[in-house]
Design a protein around this motif. Structure first.
Motif, mmCIF file in Angstrom:
data_model
loop_
_atom_site.group_PDB
_atom_site.id
_atom_site.type_symbol
_atom_site.label_atom_id
_atom_site.label_comp_id
_atom_site.label_asym_id
_atom_site.label_seq_id
_atom_site.Cartn_x
_atom_site.Cartn_y
_atom_site.Cartn_z
ATOM 1 N N ASP A 2 -15.558 -37.547 21.873
ATOM 2 C CA ASP A 2 -15.962 -38.491 21.560
ATOM 3 C C ASP A 2 -16.888 -39.091 22.088
ATOM 4 N N LYS A 33 -24.424 -37.248 26.211
ATOM 5 C CA LYS A 33 -25.399 -35.766 25.012
ATOM 6 C C LYS A 33 -25.194 -34.838 25.068
ATOM 7 N N LEU A 40 -18.795 -42.214 17.979
ATOM 8 C CA LEU A 40 -18.387 -42.928 18.901
ATOM 9 C C LEU A 40 -17.054 -44.034 18.789
ATOM 10 N N TRP A 61 -22.138 -39.908 15.747
ATOM 11 C CA TRP A 61 -22.753 -39.944 16.890
ATOM 12 C C TRP A 61 -24.111 -38.657 16.388
ATOM 13 N N ILE A 80 -28.398 -45.118 22.085
ATOM 14 C CA ILE A 80 -27.352 -43.862 21.356
ATOM 15 C C ILE A 80 -27.485 -44.052 21.250
ATOM 16 N N TYR A 82 -25.860 -43.824 16.274
ATOM 17 C CA TYR A 82 -24.896 -42.930 15.292
ATOM 18 C C TYR A 82 -26.114 -43.112 13.937
#
Length: 153
Positions: A2, A33, A40, A61, A80, A82
């Motif tokens: 994670d 990645k 996250l 994620w 990033i 989510y």
């Protein structure tokens, strides 16, 4: 695996509708990645508690945008992503208690010492959390009440 993410501007980002993505340096993001993270884990220093951490949320994620309005970043930076609507994306509602802040801080210090010494600045605000540490964090987080992410904002 994670990801630890230090969300400095939680209130402002929510107020301005910046939901579904975080800014990240391209190099750091590519490293994370490539390891296919599941979640996250979102942290921030609670008001008046410098040197401590509060766990705010666990977010599912994704490799691409799931919300409209994700902003493209300048060259050298990335997002990033989510999924805020995923049933496993939650806000922790009791994580501001002194005992909760203490427990989260005591968990994080030995696992993320460089993040603390750099005050979570830049790339030091995002780290891979290996499976054994994820299990420890999940056990702590299970003690906190949670609500679906969209309703906790």
């Amino acid at each position: 695996m994670d990801v630890f993410y230090y969300w400095k501007n939680i209130d402002q980002d929510i107020k301005e509708g910046r939901i579904g993505w975080f800014q990240s340096g391209k190099e750091e993001l590519n490293k994370l990645k490539a390891r296919h993270p599941n979640y996250l884990w979102v942290f921030k220093t609670p008001p008046g508690r410098k040197g401590n951490l509060q766990l705010f949320a666990r977010l599912a994620w994704t490799d691409g945008a799931t919300t409209s309005g994700a902003k493209l970043r300048p060259a050298g930076e990335s997002n990033i992503f989510y999924d805020p609507t995923n049933p496993k994306s939650v806000w922790y509602t009791e994580s501001d208690a002194d005992s909760a802040v203490t427990e989260i801080t005591e968990w994080a210090r030995p696992h993320l010492p460089q993040a603390f010494t750099s005050n979570f600045q830049g790339k030091n605000g995002q780290w891979a959390i290996e499976r054994p540490q994820c299990l420890e964090l999940e056990k702590i987080a299970a003690k906190f009440s949670s609500v679906p992410f969209p309703t906790g904002q």
